[in-house]
Design an enzyme around this catalytic site. Structure first.
Site: not given
Length: 368
Positions: A58, A172, A224
């Site tokens: 990330a 997240y 994702r």
């Protein structure tokens, strides 16, 4: 079912040489400011051979979205030279280079953010030890973050990457806006599923606007997602099936389900008849390629995943067995690293930051 050696062409026009993808993994190898290091470039180059694509760990799109020390950043143009070197190192092996872009939201802390309070959809702390209560984002901050994802996409294009993956998984910020646990807003960005999806919809608009404006060659955009949450209230599998209906109607090139093991079944008893991977694949109706992941270590695992997905992502196995894909393609199955990962930490050559990160996960002593 597809053979892992067969190519795949996305709707954007990008073609992968085969169906094997390196999944995004945290390695904590970047400099303190998120600049790519030479060790990090070498790490990806060592694992690129034999894969269709590598998805980097990330990369934050804003300084306030940094999740941990040593994290990759794509938040500023000053990162472009090193990002470009990273993309070229991966592509030198005929492998496509995708960078995963994200914002940690409430899954960070003041220490990581140099004293700044984390932000999220709402002022609700994550359900985990030591979690800090975030500050609810203003509408202006939401808009700025959405634009930051677009700017990060522009940088990925300019750095020479072949695509970006939007990290809407692992709790997240993107997932936080869709989750009824972290999103308790009463404005246009919270409440119903449709309103909680608005952040994602506008994010996709921003990212594809950057692609349309800056890309001079085919460029991939993937997404994702995590299929379920344990929190109450939280994302349930029916929520994810609704989300998939929205995403498969978009311009996305692929969807990537986040799983710890590819044969895991949903927690919801109404969906216990088949695995999450199989249910997700069926829901996509062949309209968007699916990347399956979770515990893939050998040829049998690859075959099993490709029964219910178009692509298979491999994570920890590649961390400890960098030439795994080459061995698999050459039929050298006996040479595949089969030791438990807790043992592999001790004998795999890893640089100090990566070793320490892996050792902490598996309870090994810190490298001197």
């Amino acid at each position: 079912m597809s053979n892992f050696t067969s190519p795949l062409t996305f709707r954007s026009g990008v073609t992968l040489a085969n169906r094997l993808v390196m999944s995004p993994m945290t390695t904590q190898q970047s400099f303190y400011n998120g600049t790519v290091t030479r060790d990090e470039i070498q790490y990806y180059a060592d694992r690129a051979q034999g894969l269709g694509a590598i998805i980097t760990g990330a990369a934050n799109v804003q300084a306030g979205g940094k999740g941990w020390p040593g994290e990759l950043s794509i938040a500023d143009d000053q990162m472009l030279p090193e990002l470009s070197a990273l993309a070229k190192a991966i592509q030198a092996h005929g492998t496509k280079a995708f960078v995963q872009i994200f914002h940690a939201g409430r899954m960070t802390n003041r220490a990581t953010l140099s004293g700044e309070q984390p932000v999220s959809a709402s002022a609700v702390a994550a359900v985990r030890p030591g979690a800090e209560t975030p500050r609810a984002m203003t509408v202006e901050e939401i808009h700025a973050t959405i634009q930051a994802f677009g700017a990060a996409t522009r940088r990925a294009i300019q750095a020479g990457f072949d695509g970006v993956e939007l990290h809407g998984a692992n709790t997240y910020l993107i997932q936080q806006f869709f989750s009824p646990h972290s999103n308790r807003r009463d404005d246009d960005y919270g409440g119903t599923r449709q309103k909680r999806y608005r952040f994602i919809a506008e994010l996709l608009q921003s990212v594809f606007a950057a692609v349309d404006q800056y890309a001079t060659r085919p460029f991939v955009v993937g997404y994702r997602f995590s299929p379920e949450e344990f929190e109450t209230p939280g994302i349930r599998f029916d929520d994810t099936l609704w989300l998939l209906d929205q995403l498969r109607a978009s311009r996305l090139d692929y969807l990537h389900v986040s799983l710890d093991h590819y044969d895991r079944v949903p927690r919801d008893s109404a969906h216990h008849d088949r695995s999450i991977l199989a249910s997700v694949h069926a829901a996509l109706q062949g309209q968007v390629p699916l990347i399956g992941v979770g515990g893939v270590r050998d040829r049998t695992d690859v075959t099993n995943v490709l029964n219910d997905a178009e692509l298979v992502a491999v994570g920890q196995q590649l961390l400890y067995d960098p030439t795994w894909a080459v061995k698999l393609a050459n039929g050298a199955d006996d040479a595949l690293m089969a030791a438990p990962f807790s043992e592999a930490v001790a004998f795999t050559p890893l640089n100090t930051p990566l070793y320490n990160f892996a050792a902490a996960r598996y309870g090994k002593p810190t490298k001197p």
